[in-house]
Design an enzyme around this catalytic site. Sequence first.
Site, short mmCIF file in Angstrom:
data_model
loop_
_atom_site.label_atom_id
_atom_site.label_comp_id
_atom_site.label_asym_id
_atom_site.label_seq_id
_atom_site.Cartn_x
_atom_site.Cartn_y
_atom_site.Cartn_z
N GLY A 188 57.57 39.80 33.65
CA GLY A 188 57.50 39.85 32.19
C GLY A 188 57.90 41.20 31.62
N LEU A 243 53.49 39.89 32.73
CA LEU A 243 52.42 39.09 32.15
C LEU A 243 51.09 39.43 32.82
CD1 LEU A 243 54.02 35.58 31.61
CD2 LEU A 243 54.22 37.66 30.26
N ASN A 288 60.59 38.80 39.54
CA ASN A 288 60.09 38.60 40.91
C ASN A 288 59.11 37.44 41.01
OD1 ASN A 288 58.19 40.02 39.36
ND2 ASN A 288 57.18 40.80 41.18
N GLU A 289 59.12 36.52 40.04
CA GLU A 289 58.10 35.47 39.98
C GLU A 289 57.94 34.70 41.30
OE1 GLU A 289 59.96 36.33 37.50
OE2 GLU A 289 58.82 36.19 35.64
C1 LIG Z 1 55.10 29.17 35.02
C2 LIG Z 1 54.54 30.54 35.15
C3 LIG Z 1 55.55 31.56 34.74
C4 LIG Z 1 54.93 32.88 34.54
C5 LIG Z 1 55.94 33.99 34.53
C6 LIG Z 1 55.27 35.22 34.97
C7 LIG Z 1 55.67 36.40 34.68
C8 LIG Z 1 54.94 37.61 35.08
O1 LIG Z 1 55.17 38.64 34.53
S1 LIG Z 1 53.76 37.51 36.33
C9 LIG Z 1 53.28 39.19 36.65
C10 LIG Z 1 54.22 39.81 37.62
N1 LIG Z 1 53.87 41.17 37.86
C11 LIG Z 1 53.87 41.75 39.05
O2 LIG Z 1 54.20 41.15 40.05
C12 LIG Z 1 53.42 43.16 39.10
C13 LIG Z 1 52.09 43.29 39.78
N2 LIG Z 1 51.66 44.67 39.81
C14 LIG Z 1 52.17 45.60 40.65
O3 LIG Z 1 53.06 45.35 41.43
C15 LIG Z 1 51.57 46.96 40.58
O4 LIG Z 1 50.34 46.87 39.93
C16 LIG Z 1 52.45 47.98 39.84
C17 LIG Z 1 53.67 48.30 40.71
C18 LIG Z 1 52.88 47.48 38.47
C19 LIG Z 1 51.64 49.28 39.63
O5 LIG Z 1 51.16 49.73 40.87
P1 LIG Z 1 50.00 50.83 40.88
O6 LIG Z 1 50.30 51.93 39.96
O7 LIG Z 1 49.76 51.16 42.32
O8 LIG Z 1 48.72 50.10 40.24
P2 LIG Z 1 47.80 48.99 40.92
O9 LIG Z 1 48.60 48.00 41.67
O10 LIG Z 1 46.69 49.66 41.66
O11 LIG Z 1 47.23 48.22 39.63
C20 LIG Z 1 46.24 48.82 38.81
C21 LIG Z 1 45.35 47.72 38.28
O12 LIG Z 1 46.14 46.85 37.47
C22 LIG Z 1 46.02 45.50 37.94
N3 LIG Z 1 47.30 44.82 37.69
C23 LIG Z 1 48.50 45.14 38.14
N4 LIG Z 1 49.44 44.30 37.66
C24 LIG Z 1 48.78 43.40 36.89
C25 LIG Z 1 49.21 42.27 36.11
N5 LIG Z 1 50.51 41.89 36.03
N6 LIG Z 1 48.28 41.59 35.46
C26 LIG Z 1 46.98 41.95 35.52
N7 LIG Z 1 46.51 43.02 36.22
C27 LIG Z 1 47.42 43.72 36.90
C28 LIG Z 1 45.73 45.66 39.42
O13 LIG Z 1 45.14 44.49 39.93
C29 LIG Z 1 44.78 46.84 39.40
O14 LIG Z 1 43.53 46.34 38.97
P3 LIG Z 1 42.16 47.00 39.49
O15 LIG Z 1 42.17 46.88 41.01
O16 LIG Z 1 41.08 46.19 38.88
O17 LIG Z 1 42.18 48.42 39.04
#
Ligand SMILES: CCCCC/C=C/C(=O)SCCNC(=O)CCNC(=O)[C@H](O)C(C)(C)COP(=O)(O)OP(=O)(O)OC[C@H]1O[C@@H](n2cnc3c(N)ncnc32)[C@H](O)[C@@H]1OP(=O)(O)O
Length: 302
Positions: free
Chosen positions: A153, A108, A177-178
């Site tokens: 997600g 998400l 991993n929430e």
């Molecule tokens: C009651 C509430 C329930 C809600 C249930 C929630 C479900 C979910 O899905 S919550 C999201 C969980 N996701 C994660 O924990 C993943 C987070 N991301 C990562 O671990 C890493 O980004 C990666 C392993 C997916 C990729 O790594 P890498 O290739 O090194 O890229 P970066 O980390 O540098 O990320 C690039 C850019 O993208 C932004 N970003 C990453 N993930 C998300 C995300 N899920 N949502 C929004 N934005 C995300 C990250 O912040 C970077 O942004 P900039 O610094 O602006 O380039």
Amino acid sequence: MALAVGMRVLTRALLRPWARGLRVAPGRTGPAAGGGDGMRCFGSPRVLVEPDPAAGVAVVKMRNPPVNSLSLEFLTELLISLEKLENDKTFHGIILTSDCPGIFSAGLDLTEMCGRKPEHYVEYWKAVQETWLRFYLSNLVVIAAINGVSPAGGCLLSLTCDYRVLANNPKYTIGLNETLLGIVAPFWFKDTMVNTIGHRATERALQLGLLFPPAEALRVGVVDQVVPEDQVQSTARSVMAQWLAIPDHARQLTKTLMRKPTADRLLTERDADIQTFVRFICRDSVQKSLHAYLEKLKQKKG
Ligand SMILES: CCCCC/C=C/C(=O)SCCNC(=O)CCNC(=O)[C@H](O)C(C)(C)COP(=O)(O)OP(=O)(O)OC[C@H]1O[C@@H](n2cnc3c(N)ncnc32)[C@H](O)[C@@H]1OP(=O)(O)O
């Protein structure tokens, strides 16, 4: 009734200004587009659909760089593509994969859940629910060709599929991993995981926020097959052929039989689930956790 609610959400989505025109995208014909029969790739800015009409299969490529985070726009485009394929009798199966190297989906979109108004959270959560319902109950055979990391997600999206093929790369972890973000996977995320790997394994995986590397993911059953990276797509196609060889009506009814009770639980508690989400996400402590997590992701680069 449930379907009508779903259709309303989808129709609303289609009526949004940015969703207009998504059905018409520049086409290109290529090998994945079924060779010489002239059917073109279609899709939208964030979703590329490569049809293979001869096989009755379309490859749906997620391309919402940098990490295929499931933003509102992206979810809407995914739903539109799915609906279009379901309404076209040519297609019996789709292969869901990523066009972003090394990332299946980062889950998400955290920016949709941070610092926004409650009305936005309602709209976003409806789209998340709708995506899960539509993919989980799709009449098409849906196979995930997981060619990258797949947390939260992203993992959920793959769990809606009928079969998961994961590329054998230690970086390509998958799981819900929430808890690591200080948030809680909703009951229907949990139910989907329980249906896939069982209660005890889910309890452990969700409490610890485990992200499984390929061998572990296969052992616990989060994925069905792990193959060398360059064989993910071809394996997904072979598996698809096997699934499509089953009489479609019997397979579809069996899928519904297996999945409807889980989907019905959300359908009957949909509004309450939205309220729970909004209440939870609006908490100061949750907002702080999410901001801190996003900050950590950004600092990782520096
Ligand atoms: C009651 C509430 C329930 C809600 C249930 C929630 C479900 C979910 O899905 S919550 C999201 C969980 N996701 C994660 O924990 C993943 C987070 N991301 C990562 O671990 C890493 O980004 C990666 C392993 C997916 C990729 O790594 P890498 O290739 O090194 O890229 P970066 O980390 O540098 O990320 C690039 C850019 O993208 C932004 N970003 C990453 N993930 C998300 C995300 N899920 N949502 C929004 N934005 C995300 C990250 O912040 C970077 O942004 P900039 O610094 O602006 O380039």
